[in-house]
Write an enzyme that holds these catalytic residues in place. Sequence first.
Site, mmCIF file in Angstrom:
data_model
loop_
_atom_site.group_PDB
_atom_site.id
_atom_site.type_symbol
_atom_site.label_atom_id
_atom_site.label_comp_id
_atom_site.label_asym_id
_atom_site.label_seq_id
_atom_site.Cartn_x
_atom_site.Cartn_y
_atom_site.Cartn_z
ATOM 1 N N ARG A 260 1.043 -1.352 -0.005
ATOM 2 C CA ARG A 260 -0.206 -0.108 0.253
ATOM 3 C C ARG A 260 0.924 1.229 0.280
ATOM 4 N NH1 ARG A 260 -5.103 0.576 0.687
ATOM 5 N NH2 ARG A 260 -5.643 2.841 1.165
ATOM 6 N N ASN A 262 1.677 5.790 -1.037
ATOM 7 C CA ASN A 262 0.690 6.999 -0.732
ATOM 8 C C ASN A 262 -0.464 7.051 -1.447
ATOM 9 O OD1 ASN A 262 2.519 8.141 0.950
ATOM 10 N ND2 ASN A 262 4.054 8.261 -0.420
ATOM 11 N N VAL A 266 -0.684 -1.245 -4.471
ATOM 12 C CA VAL A 266 0.112 -1.572 -5.508
ATOM 13 C C VAL A 266 0.107 -2.967 -5.888
ATOM 14 C CG1 VAL A 266 2.534 -1.390 -6.576
ATOM 15 C CG2 VAL A 266 1.583 0.300 -4.623
ATOM 16 N N ASP A 372 10.272 13.895 -3.825
ATOM 17 C CA ASP A 372 9.904 13.086 -2.711
ATOM 18 C C ASP A 372 10.978 11.680 -2.711
ATOM 19 O OD1 ASP A 372 8.722 11.688 -0.796
ATOM 20 O OD2 ASP A 372 7.000 11.272 -1.726
ATOM 21 N N ARG A 376 11.818 4.665 0.382
ATOM 22 C CA ARG A 376 10.700 4.208 0.135
ATOM 23 C C ARG A 376 10.206 4.176 -1.473
ATOM 24 N NH1 ARG A 376 9.602 8.356 3.273
ATOM 25 N NH2 ARG A 376 8.963 10.207 2.057
ATOM 26 N N ASN A 377 11.002 5.401 -2.058
ATOM 27 C CA ASN A 377 10.774 5.599 -3.268
ATOM 28 C C ASN A 377 11.872 5.169 -4.399
ATOM 29 O OD1 ASN A 377 8.195 6.513 -3.319
ATOM 30 N ND2 ASN A 377 8.750 8.544 -2.815
ATOM 31 N N ASP A 390 8.507 7.091 -8.949
ATOM 32 C CA ASP A 390 7.747 8.326 -8.616
ATOM 33 C C ASP A 390 8.291 9.683 -8.769
ATOM 34 O OD1 ASP A 390 5.826 6.502 -7.836
ATOM 35 O OD2 ASP A 390 5.685 6.484 -5.628
HETATM 36 P P1 AMP Z 1 4.169 2.997 -3.196
HETATM 37 O O1 AMP Z 1 2.863 3.337 -3.682
HETATM 38 O O2 AMP Z 1 5.277 3.507 -4.360
HETATM 39 O O3 AMP Z 1 4.736 3.668 -1.957
HETATM 40 O O4 AMP Z 1 4.413 1.579 -3.353
HETATM 41 C C1 AMP Z 1 3.847 0.698 -2.216
HETATM 42 C C2 AMP Z 1 4.882 -0.692 -2.333
HETATM 43 O O5 AMP Z 1 4.368 -1.212 -3.529
HETATM 44 C C3 AMP Z 1 6.128 -0.432 -2.334
HETATM 45 O O6 AMP Z 1 6.755 -0.231 -1.067
HETATM 46 C C4 AMP Z 1 6.697 -1.511 -3.130
HETATM 47 O O7 AMP Z 1 6.876 -2.632 -2.096
HETATM 48 C C5 AMP Z 1 5.668 -1.854 -3.929
HETATM 49 N N1 AMP Z 1 5.822 -1.406 -5.383
HETATM 50 C C6 AMP Z 1 5.694 -0.224 -5.926
HETATM 51 N N2 AMP Z 1 6.141 0.034 -7.030
HETATM 52 C C7 AMP Z 1 6.801 -1.132 -7.517
HETATM 53 C C8 AMP Z 1 7.247 -1.726 -8.782
HETATM 54 N N3 AMP Z 1 7.406 -0.992 -9.685
HETATM 55 N N4 AMP Z 1 7.709 -3.172 -8.457
HETATM 56 C C9 AMP Z 1 7.504 -3.701 -7.525
HETATM 57 N N5 AMP Z 1 6.900 -3.349 -6.510
HETATM 58 C C10 AMP Z 1 6.628 -2.083 -6.447
#
Ligand code: AMP
Length: 520
Positions: A260, A262, A266, A372, A376-377, A390
């Site tokens: 999950r 921001n 996902v 950002d 985490r990104n 992002d």
């Molecule tokens: P985010 O919305 O970017 O914070 O994504 C939430 C979580 O989804 C992250 O902590 C990752 O574990 C996973 N995630 C996001 N984007 C990707 C991606 N392109 N490939 C694999 N996992 C992803």
Amino acid sequence: MGNCCCCRSSADPKTKYGNIHGYPVYKTEINTDVIRAPTTHAPASKLPKPIHPVIQTPVTPTRPKIVVGVYKYEARDSQDLSFDKGDRMEVLDESDQDWLFVEHLITGHKGFIPGNFVAPELSVESEDWFFENISRKEAEKLLLGDESQPRGTFLIRPSEHNPNGYSLSVKDWEVHRGYHVKHYKIKPLDNGGFYISTNKTYESLPELVLAYSKNALGLCHVLSKPCRKPEPTMWDLAPTYRDKWEISRDEIQLLRRLGRGNFGEVFFGKWKNQYEVAVKTLREGTMSTQAFLQEAAIMKKFRHKRLVALYGICSEQEPVYIVQEYMSKGSLLDFLRKDEGKLLEFEDLIYIAFQVASGMEYLESKQLIHRDLAARNVLIGENNIAKICDFGLARVIEDNEYCPKQGSRFPVKWTAPEAIVYGKFSIKSDVWSYGILLMELFTYGQVPYPGMHGREVIELVEQGYRMPKPTSHNLPDEIYQIMLKCWDTIAEARPTFEFLTHYFERFNVTSEVPYREVPD
Ligand code: AMP
């Protein structure tokens, strides 16, 4: 295969001269014939305009450009072509370097192919051992990362310091050091040849490789086999999506929830049930679709191996999907905190710091601000590959919690003081965030300013407080000093990402003590 137009070289008046950008360049005999005025009695209107004797500019038919498959590629939709490694294709249109329009010289089929899967025929780029866009650190990672590759495995890459020179990287083994990589300079000669040692010169790189594959001639080991080449990133799902980013929703299958974020949930999913993708679903009202579409158009054009590729979006219904390249190990933050991440060695952390700096250096060169940047990104793939995600997204978010107007989710601890106080986001505020990311990295995912609240952090940082050097890890002072430079109150005094990339690229890991948690 042999009956193609490219095989006309014997009849061609031109002789091979050298290489420019990998394409063979041919020396053309200049035709110095003088053109004489015609002596026919044709009507004046039909006569060519009288011309003065001039040296004729040679009008030679343009030589067809032939490319060869460096990797195997399987067609993904009706517009592209499958090919095998080594297949020859004639380029019919190269106006889009990402998707060349070609004719396959065996099947005669025409279609698009991804430009980064092929190289010009006879060019050095088409050689298995030639790695075009990698640094010294990446070369080491590729040679050492795969244990099945024997001693003497090698690659050649353009030199980072000498524009006409190359570097040879060879995997070696010694009792006291184990496996490691040795790098040799390949210097250019004025006449176009190359040498490693002045007493042996070669007309071309393939000739040099052949010689050192037979005999070590002073190298640490005879060259045994080319390093395995990782497949290049696909920038688009298929040629259909090369200049379009709206993906049909029924082509996307959501298979597993990854986390999950921001903006919403996902998922790991597939495009057309076959190709792996990550799908971010946006909670309703998270952002204006119009604003995001504009941003997506820009983001799709930013292509770098350290940025997660954006394939497209499904925006015709809620929730909006953002379809991206899938990174198998998830976010850097989660990775650092889990078992696999905890086992990372100091040099792995340096490699990740380098990759993030390198992706940010690209954004810096394009004058794009991330806003950002945080662990985490950053996403992690196989072999500790790190990519930034992002980028540019924070700008279009309409969520009050996230919007840089002080909300509970506003990333205070990562944001530079001038951005918090005056909303002054710049590449230099990204450098500040990068310093915080370094702290997250070298403490294996600790929350920055542990135990402190956002408001407290803002006040203390304004008064000049900076996170101290962590006592929990053997963080070298040199790296802590880099963090402090990233947190300089004067934004302009912070280092550039270009500097940071080179810094981490060159960081000499061997001089460091083992990087382990310091026992209490
Ligand atoms: P985010 O919305 O970017 O914070 O994504 C939430 C979580 O989804 C992250 O902590 C990752 O574990 C996973 N995630 C996001 N984007 C990707 C991606 N392109 N490939 C694999 N996992 C992803």
